[in-house]
Design a protein around this motif. Structure first.
Motif, PDB file in Angstrom:
ATOM      1  N   LEU A 326      -3.278  -7.623  -8.539  1.00  0.00           N
ATOM      2  CA  LEU A 326      -4.155  -6.965  -7.582  1.00  0.00           C
ATOM      3  C   LEU A 326      -3.885  -8.485  -6.258  1.00  0.00           C
ATOM      4  CD1 LEU A 326      -7.842  -6.306  -8.680  1.00  0.00           C
ATOM      5  CD2 LEU A 326      -6.827  -4.978  -7.149  1.00  0.00           C
ATOM      6  N   ALA A 327      -3.457  -9.203  -6.533  1.00  0.00           N
ATOM      7  CA  ALA A 327      -3.374 -10.557  -5.568  1.00  0.00           C
ATOM      8  C   ALA A 327      -2.206 -10.186  -5.207  1.00  0.00           C
ATOM      9  CB  ALA A 327      -2.918 -11.695  -6.415  1.00  0.00           C
ATOM     10  N   LEU A 328      -1.352  -9.657  -5.978  1.00  0.00           N
ATOM     11  CA  LEU A 328       0.726  -8.843  -5.447  1.00  0.00           C
ATOM     12  C   LEU A 328      -0.156  -7.655  -4.838  1.00  0.00           C
ATOM     13  CD1 LEU A 328       2.295  -9.193  -8.412  1.00  0.00           C
ATOM     14  CD2 LEU A 328       2.291 -10.859  -6.719  1.00  0.00           C
ATOM     15  N   VAL A 329      -0.457  -6.888  -4.410  1.00  0.00           N
ATOM     16  CA  VAL A 329      -0.750  -5.405  -4.087  1.00  0.00           C
ATOM     17  C   VAL A 329      -2.034  -6.106  -2.588  1.00  0.00           C
ATOM     18  CG1 VAL A 329      -2.456  -3.606  -3.689  1.00  0.00           C
ATOM     19  CG2 VAL A 329      -0.918  -4.086  -6.192  1.00  0.00           C
ATOM     20  N   VAL A 330      -2.883  -6.814  -2.584  1.00  0.00           N
ATOM     21  CA  VAL A 330      -3.433  -7.269  -1.303  1.00  0.00           C
ATOM     22  C   VAL A 330      -2.344  -7.762  -0.560  1.00  0.00           C
ATOM     23  CG1 VAL A 330      -5.562  -8.733  -0.437  1.00  0.00           C
ATOM     24  CG2 VAL A 330      -5.630  -7.592  -2.090  1.00  0.00           C
ATOM     25  N   ALA A 331      -1.570  -8.628  -0.999  1.00  0.00           N
ATOM     26  CA  ALA A 331      -0.616  -9.746  -0.543  1.00  0.00           C
ATOM     27  C   ALA A 331       0.047  -8.913   0.090  1.00  0.00           C
ATOM     28  CB  ALA A 331      -0.314 -10.852  -0.599  1.00  0.00           C
ATOM     29  N   ARG A 332       0.619  -7.453   0.276  1.00  0.00           N
ATOM     30  CA  ARG A 332       1.557  -7.017   0.581  1.00  0.00           C
ATOM     31  C   ARG A 332       0.993  -6.389   2.115  1.00  0.00           C
ATOM     32  NH1 ARG A 332       3.510  -1.511  -2.806  1.00  0.00           N
ATOM     33  NH2 ARG A 332       4.752  -0.962  -1.121  1.00  0.00           N
ATOM     34  N   PRO A 333       1.643  -6.379   3.231  1.00  0.00           N
ATOM     35  CA  PRO A 333       1.791  -6.507   4.500  1.00  0.00           C
ATOM     36  C   PRO A 333       1.199  -5.315   4.872  1.00  0.00           C
ATOM     37  CG  PRO A 333       3.957  -6.832   3.964  1.00  0.00           C
ATOM     38  CD  PRO A 333       3.301  -7.074   2.914  1.00  0.00           C
TER      39      PRO A 333
END
Length: 333
Positions: A326-333
């Motif tokens: 989730l951290a990786l997904v949310v951090a995507r622009p």
């Protein structure tokens, strides 16, 4: 656009900060100086609860009065924790690199290293027949009087600490931080600490600790069964664990435990490892009744501590994988 409301959180990257907090706890949580620093919130809460207990929970007062006073203590501490969390979130938002401060604050509400440290000491104490040292360590970690425990009782206590910490040190903090930010996380930590400080089923605390128990049930209504499910998943990858028995044990223990986070987790771990956990225990000089959870052995050993440690670490890994994704997904622009 940030994933979380700007006014509520100290950081717009909640899951990334959560990952950083767990990494901080893993790296620094076992160091003596940091270990004491990271337990300050829980320690302060316990001190306040004990002072309130001495002043307000007197035997000459009626049951109704003690119940009301206990509820007022819980409401006051919860309100204070929520307000503190809101100010802390505002501070983290207002300073450069505030996510670092927020990371430390979250790490102070986790404490996943403590069961590992306790287990290491207990295994050495059992191996060296130094049970007095083990009793002191277990009593400090759980609040349960360990003066009369033998080696099997110490081993059971260590396994139980592993089980319950998966709920109040992993799933519960992640759930409430993701739902309500630092205010929710602080309130959760205070609620479970109060419940642990008041053994409400003993005669002295049946009334004064009733509100604390009710609040603990509320805060863990979802985290507790989620933790049970996570332990079952962990047992699929843990050597010598029994996934089917863990699944059955989680549901069987749900209605037996002193609190939901104990019933679900004790049941799942007891089933996975073939043990029998919980039961009556002495707290603050009084006998707290409680049913046994699990249909396995009550005579746990140091080997069972090691088995529980493996299950604990595997379950933590499985619990943090979705948070990292989730951290990786949310951090995507």
């Amino acid at each position: 656009m940030p994933f979380v409301p700007d006014w509520f959180y100290g950081s717009g990257s909640a899951f990334a900060v959560l990952c950083a907090a767990f990494a901080f706890d893993a790296v620094f949580g076992s160091l003596p100086g940091f270990r004491h620093f990271l337990t300050l919130p829980a320690g302060l809460t316990r001190v306040l609860v004990r002072r309130a207990d001495r002043r307000l929970n007197r035997s000459k007062r009626s049951t109704r009065s003690r119940r009301l006073r206990g509820a007022l203590v819980v409401l006051f501490l919860l309100a204070a924790s929520i307000v503190t969390g809101m100010y802390a979130a505002a501070f983290c938002r207002s300073v450069p690199d505030g996510w670092i401060v927020e990371t430390v604050l979250i790490a102070m509400c986790i404490g996943l290293q403590r069961p590992v440290i306790t287990a290491t000491v207990l295994r050495r104490a059992i191996a060296a027949s130094g049970l007095d040292r083990g009793r002191l360590v277990l009593e400090g970690a759980t609040g349960v009087e360990a003066g009369g425990l033998d080696a099997h009782g110490l081993a059971r206590g260590s396994v139980e600490l592993f089980a319950v910490r998966l709920c109040d040190g992993l799933v519960g903090p992640v759930f409430w931080y993701a739902l309500a930010g630092l205010p929710g996380l602080f309130a959760y930590r205070v609620a479970v600490t109060i419940a642990d400080s008041l053994p409400f089923r003993t005669p002295s605390y049946a009334a004064f600790g009733a509100a604390a128990a009710a609040m603990d049930r509320l805060f863990n209504a979802l985290p507790a069964p989620l933790t049970g499910a996570l332990i079952v998943a962990g047992s699929l990858f843990s050597p010598t664990a029994r996934p089917v028995a863990a699944f059955r044990g989680a549901f069987a223990g749900a209605g037996v435990g002193r609190l939901p986070r104990e019933g679900w987790t004790f049941g799942a771990v007891a089933g996975a490892l073939g043990l029998c956990l919980a039961g009556p225990r002495r707290m603050n000089g009084e006998l707290a009744p409680g049913g046994w959870i699990g249909d396995g052995r009550a005579r746990a050993t140091a080997t069972d501590i090691a088995r529980a440690a493996w299950l604990y670490l595997i379950t933590i890994f499985l619990g943090l994988v979705p948070v990292a994704l989730l951290a990786l997904v949310v951090a995507r622009p």
